[in-house]
Design a protein around this motif. Structure first.
Motif, PDB file in Angstrom:
ATOM      1  N   ASP A   1      -3.780   6.482  -0.134  1.00  0.00           N
ATOM      2  CA  ASP A   1      -5.473   6.876  -0.453  1.00  0.00           C
ATOM      3  C   ASP A   1      -6.231   5.513  -0.455  1.00  0.00           C
ATOM      4  N   PRO A   2      -7.468   5.651  -0.230  1.00  0.00           N
ATOM      5  CA  PRO A   2      -8.286   4.767  -0.075  1.00  0.00           C
ATOM      6  C   PRO A   2      -8.307   3.759  -1.712  1.00  0.00           C
ATOM      7  N   LYS A   3      -8.047   4.608  -2.721  1.00  0.00           N
ATOM      8  CA  LYS A   3      -8.085   4.039  -4.004  1.00  0.00           C
ATOM      9  C   LYS A   3      -7.261   2.551  -4.195  1.00  0.00           C
TER      10      LYS A   3
ATOM     11  N   LEU B   1       0.882  -1.162  -0.024  1.00  0.00           N
ATOM     12  CA  LEU B   1      -0.062  -0.044   0.091  1.00  0.00           C
ATOM     13  C   LEU B   1       0.599   1.409  -0.210  1.00  0.00           C
ATOM     14  N   VAL B   2       2.024   1.277   0.864  1.00  0.00           N
ATOM     15  CA  VAL B   2       2.834   2.566   0.796  1.00  0.00           C
ATOM     16  C   VAL B   2       3.626   2.658  -0.497  1.00  0.00           C
ATOM     17  N   CYS B   3       3.910   1.418  -1.012  1.00  0.00           N
ATOM     18  CA  CYS B   3       4.752   1.629  -2.147  1.00  0.00           C
ATOM     19  C   CYS B   3       3.774   2.051  -3.358  1.00  0.00           C
ATOM     20  N   LEU B   4       2.622   1.702  -3.529  1.00  0.00           N
ATOM     21  CA  LEU B   4       1.632   2.207  -4.477  1.00  0.00           C
ATOM     22  C   LEU B   4       1.293   3.813  -4.171  1.00  0.00           C
ATOM     23  N   GLU B   5       1.083   4.103  -3.068  1.00  0.00           N
ATOM     24  CA  GLU B   5       0.919   5.646  -2.608  1.00  0.00           C
ATOM     25  C   GLU B   5       1.958   6.379  -2.974  1.00  0.00           C
ATOM     26  N   GLU B   6       3.250   5.886  -2.979  1.00  0.00           N
ATOM     27  CA  GLU B   6       4.395   6.645  -3.049  1.00  0.00           C
ATOM     28  C   GLU B   6       4.790   6.722  -4.856  1.00  0.00           C
ATOM     29  N   GLY B   7       3.976   5.875  -5.458  1.00  0.00           N
ATOM     30  CA  GLY B   7       4.023   5.657  -6.873  1.00  0.00           C
ATOM     31  C   GLY B   7       5.383   5.008  -7.278  1.00  0.00           C
TER      32      GLY B   7
ATOM     33  N   VAL C   1      -7.314  -2.331   6.573  1.00  0.00           N
ATOM     34  CA  VAL C   1      -7.656  -2.739   5.004  1.00  0.00           C
ATOM     35  C   VAL C   1      -8.950  -3.035   4.836  1.00  0.00           C
ATOM     36  N   ALA C   2      -9.879  -3.617   5.912  1.00  0.00           N
ATOM     37  CA  ALA C   2     -11.350  -3.691   5.424  1.00  0.00           C
ATOM     38  C   ALA C   2     -11.847  -2.448   5.384  1.00  0.00           C
ATOM     39  N   ASN C   3     -11.584  -1.544   5.899  1.00  0.00           N
ATOM     40  CA  ASN C   3     -12.168  -0.050   5.961  1.00  0.00           C
ATOM     41  C   ASN C   3     -11.510   0.718   4.865  1.00  0.00           C
ATOM     42  N   ASP C   4     -10.665   0.263   3.959  1.00  0.00           N
ATOM     43  CA  ASP C   4     -10.246   1.124   2.768  1.00  0.00           C
ATOM     44  C   ASP C   4      -9.588   2.217   3.517  1.00  0.00           C
TER      45      ASP C   4
ATOM     46  N   TYR D   1      -6.559   0.291  -1.909  1.00  0.00           N
ATOM     47  CA  TYR D   1      -6.563  -0.781  -0.921  1.00  0.00           C
ATOM     48  C   TYR D   1      -7.414  -1.827  -1.664  1.00  0.00           C
ATOM     49  N   GLY D   2      -8.180  -1.510  -2.731  1.00  0.00           N
ATOM     50  CA  GLY D   2      -8.755  -2.534  -3.646  1.00  0.00           C
ATOM     51  C   GLY D   2      -7.736  -3.667  -4.003  1.00  0.00           C
ATOM     52  N   VAL D   3      -6.698  -3.341  -4.263  1.00  0.00           N
ATOM     53  CA  VAL D   3      -5.470  -3.950  -4.851  1.00  0.00           C
ATOM     54  C   VAL D   3      -5.139  -5.028  -3.657  1.00  0.00           C
ATOM     55  N   ALA D   4      -4.865  -4.593  -2.637  1.00  0.00           N
ATOM     56  CA  ALA D   4      -4.530  -5.286  -1.464  1.00  0.00           C
ATOM     57  C   ALA D   4      -5.386  -6.175  -0.974  1.00  0.00           C
ATOM     58  N   LYS D   5      -6.954  -5.938  -0.975  1.00  0.00           N
ATOM     59  CA  LYS D   5      -7.923  -6.696  -0.492  1.00  0.00           C
ATOM     60  C   LYS D   5      -8.013  -7.800  -1.757  1.00  0.00           C
ATOM     61  N   GLU D   6      -8.056  -7.506  -3.007  1.00  0.00           N
ATOM     62  CA  GLU D   6      -7.975  -8.498  -3.732  1.00  0.00           C
ATOM     63  C   GLU D   6      -6.811  -9.763  -3.703  1.00  0.00           C
ATOM     64  N   GLY D   7      -5.696  -9.051  -3.329  1.00  0.00           N
ATOM     65  CA  GLY D   7      -4.717 -10.245  -3.010  1.00  0.00           C
ATOM     66  C   GLY D   7      -4.944 -10.935  -1.960  1.00  0.00           C
TER      67      GLY D   7
END
Length: 624
Positions: free
Chosen positions: A512-514, A339-345, A479-482, A516-522
């Protein structure tokens, strides 16, 4: 003798007697203050009325901590007549010698040290009064008092007096509720307005944290008493009396059936299981294994008998593992890193890295061609590459300075998830875990003498990173709460007041909540799809999202870790299970978590073979 001489004698005698009485009165009222106390005893006396302690209820309004009536066998020495010690010995089951020793012990226990006003030296004063009631035996159960009640009237001066003590109907939750113990001298000196010698006070758990609320408010009854301490009448027709007020009930978020079930599953194992309702932060269960029956710590007699046994137990049943044990989180930490890596791009959702086993060990799995697949397969090299891009973003030519700046940024993200700092949970014994920072590594290696290669184990939840099981469960809730959470807490309402204000505050992470969907799917795929590491966490008819972890342990077998939430589309429960020295996370922690989730969501267990496998497994031997 003439008349004048006789008159003079009578006058002198009268004056002498007056002087003597005046001097004696002065001594009694000014010099010797015990007569002032006795005068008060003769006139009026305040009797303190102790209120019942507040009751605790679970989220389904089941009474989980109650009060139970016990009895003291009281006596007034002045009222004892024709005392047959042999018959009394047979009645209460004590030897004659023990009875005599008990009387001496009661007197000696009322010795107190005071300073003499005359000399200023310490002196021993005994407060025992033959006309005042004392407890010969304390904390007798209803069965114990019933065996002697019929014959007690034969022993003048002895009588029974009811008292209230704690009762735990479910025999579970000892590390949550805590216990009461007799107040210490230091504690007594801090609040003599409420407490008296011999009062009980919360010693740990919720009993300690909410002591002020649970104890209620004492009442007083003012009576007229004789010099011998006998009740004469109510003073002023009771106009000065005040009623005792029971402490308000505490309504907990705990589901006592889930708590008891979790303790049963964790029997003969070391570790924790913590479950949270994501939408509120209410703790549904908080299992510390091994545990003990909280009724073993009710009353002085039980505490004397059991405290040292529990304290000296090498498996540490008193130790609140969910709150204070700091463990490497293992691979469950990969979810947060992603999640942190995604947020930092520094990576995209479809980022691909080679599974280079020569660099770090990994199990066989298909190519992780996305973040969600990397979580599903729990690929170690993937997260080494990803986190390296996060820590060393190439902002500075020096790898050392670049890593230091990157780690400072990473630390801020971790704190936004509530890591590396104490939760505000309403219980004592909390630890903050460890999120190593620049100062931490500068201390060990020297300033600008370390880089990502030095600290790379943190990428997969090893190295210096430490989390408590409570923090692990809260990560699952986040994670459940995005991306948001409420501080985990045990009490949802004091009386009808509702939760404390700090537990109504929604806290957001820096991600960003956007994303979390990737992490939840994993996490969903890890449980439900082929090659997922958490297949044993599946529940019939319910989609579970989870992540396994195997935390390396330099002192023995690795630890089994799992975090999850369910149902996937509308999470009602988030959970983390940590089983010490149990090996792979998917083998033991995952099925324990799934059983607890199914029990909470459906009230029953569909896979009884899975349940029996967990119940039968022993990682340690615990005496019943």
């Amino acid at each position: 003798m003439n008349l004048e001489a006789r008159r003079l004698v009578f006058i002198l005698l009268f004056l002498f007697v007056g002087v003597v009485f005046t001097a004696r009165l002065f001594y009694m009222q000014v010099v010797d203050d015990k007569w002032i106390e006795r005068a008060g005893e003769v006139a009026k006396r305040k009797i303190t009325i102790k209120p019942p302690r507040g009751i605790l209820y679970d989220r389904n309004r089941k009474k989980i901590v109650a009060n139970k009536t016990y009895y003291n066998l009281m006596f007034v020495e002045d009222d004892i007549e024709d005392f047959d010690t042999v018959a009394f010995s047979k009645l209460i089951g004590m030897s004659v010698d023990s009875i005599h020793l008990r009387f001496e012990e009661i007197r000696k226990n009322l010795d107190r040290k005071t300073k003499s006003k005359a000399t200023g030296n310490d002196t021993i004063v005994n407060d025992y009064r033959t006309y005042m009631p004392n407890a010969f035996l304390s904390e007798l159960s209803a069965d114990e008092i019933s065996r002697i009640a019929m014959d007690l009237p034969d022993f003048k001066g002895f009588y029974e007096e009811p008292m209230s003590m704690r009762d735990y109907p479910y025999n579970s939750g000892a590390n949550i509720f805590g216990y009461l113990n007799e107040i210490s001298g230091e504690e007594l000196n801090k609040d003599r307005q409420f407490y008296n010698v011999g009062d009980f006070i919360g010693r740990s758990g919720l009993e300690k944290y909410y002591e002020h609320e649970l104890r209620g408010k004492k009442g007083t009854k003012v009576i007229l008493a004789s010099a011998r301490g006998k009740l004469v009448d109510n003073f002023a027709d009771g106009k000065l009396d005040t009623n005792a007020q029971q402490g308000p009930p505490l309504h907990l978020g705990i589901d006592i059936d889930l708590q008891a079930y979790g303790e049963e599953l964790m029997k003969y194992k070391l570790g924790s299981a913590v479950a949270i309702e994501p939408s509120t932060g209410e703790i549904l269960a908080m299992v510390s294994a091994p545990s003990y029956d909280p009724n073993r710590m009710v009353g002085t007699r039980n505490i004397r008998s059991n405290y040292m046994k529990l304290y000296k137990d090498t498996l540490k049943p008193f130790y609140p593992r969910p709150l204070a044990a700091e463990y490497p989180p293992g691979s469950i930490f990969k979810v947060i890193q992603a999640l942190v890596c995604l947020e930092e791009g520094v990576i995209e959702e479809d980022a691909t890295f080679p599974c280079t086993k020569s660099w770090v060990g990994c199990h066989n799995h298909p190519t992780a061609n996305s973040v969600s697949k990397a979580i599903q397969f729990s690929c170690n090299p993937y997260f080494y590459y990803a986190v390296k891009k996060l820590i060393q973003q190439g902002k500075y030519e020096s790898n050392f300075k670049d890593a230091a700046v990157g780690l400072e940024l990473w630390e801020k993200y971790m704190h936004s998830f509530g890591l590396g700092q104490k939760p505000e949970t309403d219980i004592y014994g909390l630890r903050s875990g460890v999120i190593p920072n620049v100062d931490f590594y500068d201390h060990w290696y020297g300033k600008l003498r370390w880089a990502f290669s030095t600290i790379r184990s943190n990428s997969i939840g090893q190295g210096e990173v430490k989390l408590t099981p409570l923090q692990m469960a809260n990560l699952a809730a986040i994670v459940a709460n995005d991306g948001y959470y409420y501080e985990p807490h045990l009490v949802k309402s004091i009386g009808d007041q509702g939760p404390a204000e700090k537990y109504k505050v929604k806290k957001h992470t820096m991600v960003d909540p956007k994303h979390y969907g990737v992490a939840k799917e994993g996490m969903r795929a890890a449980v439900n799809d082929p090659y997922g590491t958490a297949r044993r966490a599946r529940i019939n008819g319910i989609t579970v999202a989870g992540k396994t972890g195997t935390a390396q342990n330099p002192h023995g077998e690795d630890h089994s870790v799992f975090m999850a939430f369910a149902p996937y589309d509308n999470p009602k429960i988030a959970i983390a299970v940590f089983v010490e020295n149990a090996g792979f996370g998917g083998t033991w922690a995952a099925p324990i978590a799934s059983l607890m989730m199914e029990k909470y969501l459906t009230g029953e267990i569909s896979d009884t073979l899975k349940e029996q496998r967990i119940l039968d497994k022993r990682f340690t031997h615990i005496n019943e």
